[in-house]
Design an enzyme around this catalytic site. Structure first.
Site, short mmCIF file in Angstrom:
data_model
loop_
_atom_site.label_atom_id
_atom_site.label_comp_id
_atom_site.label_asym_id
_atom_site.label_seq_id
_atom_site.Cartn_x
_atom_site.Cartn_y
_atom_site.Cartn_z
N TRP A 37 0.82 -1.21 0.00
CA TRP A 37 0.00 0.00 0.00
C TRP A 37 0.85 1.27 0.00
CZ3 TRP A 37 -0.54 -3.98 3.57
CH2 TRP A 37 0.16 -3.83 4.77
N GLU A 50 -5.66 0.68 5.86
CA GLU A 50 -5.76 1.34 7.15
C GLU A 50 -6.77 0.65 8.06
OE1 GLU A 50 -4.03 3.81 8.53
OE2 GLU A 50 -2.73 3.90 6.76
N GLY A 96 -9.91 -8.81 13.23
CA GLY A 96 -10.44 -7.99 14.32
C GLY A 96 -11.94 -7.87 14.23
N TYR A 97 -12.47 -6.82 14.87
CA TYR A 97 -13.93 -6.66 14.95
C TYR A 97 -14.55 -6.66 13.56
CZ TYR A 97 -13.57 -5.53 19.91
OH TYR A 97 -13.35 -5.60 21.25
N TYR A 135 -8.18 9.70 12.71
CA TYR A 135 -6.89 9.09 12.37
C TYR A 135 -6.91 8.51 10.96
CZ TYR A 135 -2.95 5.93 12.20
OH TYR A 135 -1.81 5.29 11.80
N CYS A 207 18.28 1.91 18.08
CA CYS A 207 18.76 3.18 17.54
C CYS A 207 19.92 3.00 16.57
CB CYS A 207 19.20 4.10 18.67
SG CYS A 207 18.06 4.17 20.07
N CYS A 218 18.09 13.41 19.80
CA CYS A 218 17.16 12.66 20.64
C CYS A 218 17.54 12.71 22.12
CB CYS A 218 17.11 11.21 20.17
SG CYS A 218 16.04 10.15 21.17
#
Length: 311
Positions: A37, A50, A96-97, A135, A207, A218
């Site tokens: 995607w 998504e 999922g749901y 989102y 890192c 950072c």
């Protein structure tokens, strides 16, 4: 609010924010995980990815995403599909749901009926689609149209918290992410910062191994304090309501309709009509599915309750 105006106890960008932005984008463009995607700007394909990713690890999403688009390659194809087939696909792939499959199906119908097959492009318009919250709307606007705000997920929060000491507060994370994002580059930026959280700044950071491009700025890297914001844990799938919702959908796909006890015995081995996991438990589960528009509860000719899938 500019850096100069920010109170001393609030987060601030490094002195050279342009260098921070360019370092991350260069790091991402040099090498990143090649999810399919990320190779498209088709809003339908991105929306599917998504929605699938909301409760499923990305590695498992790839096969489901590709199979879904083989079944229903366009918004029009999905809009014309039998909803039971779409929900059944969701259940079969443990995504999922299953009400998310219902919402995705309804969103495709909206695009087809209300928008003439053309996806809305802004985050505000995208939120008019069924099941699309802020989102997801931002993600589709960014990745399909390069026209979104900053996408803030768990990974992004962790990166901002560790790198720039952004307080653990949703509104502040949103402000910080949008302040940091370069103008008119939401597609590459949101992909890049999510990638940073997914491969370098994980719960256990990597890192140096991942070549994190923000090490020189950072705070966590400099101090060795890799505390991360509190994140709600995902409940176990085994034995959960999600699991049994999926079993109900899967079982009803095999039958036109089933009486409650027949259904109960097929979805769990410890089903006892009058027990803890009996008719009352099953009726509550079916009522939830009925509210989601996935199941119909009716009485047959003998007055017994039966369940069937809505189509």
């Amino acid at each position: 609010m500019s850096d100069a105006e920010a109170p001393a106890d609030e987060w601030t960008l490094p002195d050279d924010p342009r260098a921070v932005r360019e370092a991350l984008i260069e790091w991402y463009e040099a090498d990143h995980r090649d999810f399919p995607w990320r190779r498209t700007d088709d809003p339908y394909e991105i929306l599917v990815s998504e929605v699938m990713s909301q409760q499923t690890q990305l590695g498992r999403v790839v096969a489901a995403w590709e199979a879904f688009l083989e079944h229903w390659p366009t918004t029009a194809d999905l809009a014309d599909a039998d909803r039971a087939d779409v929900v059944g696909f969701w259940t079969d792939h443990s995504l999922g749901y299953n009400n998310r499959a219902k919402y995705l199906h309804e969103a495709a119908q909206q695009v087809d009926d209300e928008y003439g097959g053309d996806f809305p492009e802004t985050p505000e318009e995208l939120q008019e689609l069924m099941g699309v919250g802020p989102y997801t709307a931002n993600a589709v606007a960014s990745f399909a149209f390069n026209d979104g705000d900053a996408v803030v997920d768990t990974n992004v929060k962790r990166v901002l918290y560790r790198s720039f000491d952004v307080p653990d507060d949703d509104a502040t994370f949103e402000d910080a992410a949008n302040d940091l994002m370069p103008e008119d580059r939401s597609r590459v930026w949101n992909n890049a910062i999510m990638e940073l959280g997914g491969v370098a700044c994980e719960q256990t950071p990597h890192c140096d191994e991942a070549g994190c491009p923000w090490r020189e700025w950072c705070r966590a890297y400099q101090t060795g304090d890799f505390t991360a914001p509190d994140v709600p844990t995902q409940p176990s799938f085994e034995g959960s309501r999600r699991q049994f919702r999926g079993r109900v959908i899967g079982t009803l796909r095999e039958y036109d309709e089933l009486e409650l006890d027949a259904l109960g015995h097929r979805i769990r081995v410890d089903y006892v009509p009058g027990g803890e996991y009996g008719r009352d438990w099953l009726t509550e589960l079916l009522t939830d599915l009925e509210s989601d528009g996935l199941v119909a509860l009716e009485r047959d000719a003998d007055g017994e309750h039966v369940a069937r899938l809505r189509r």
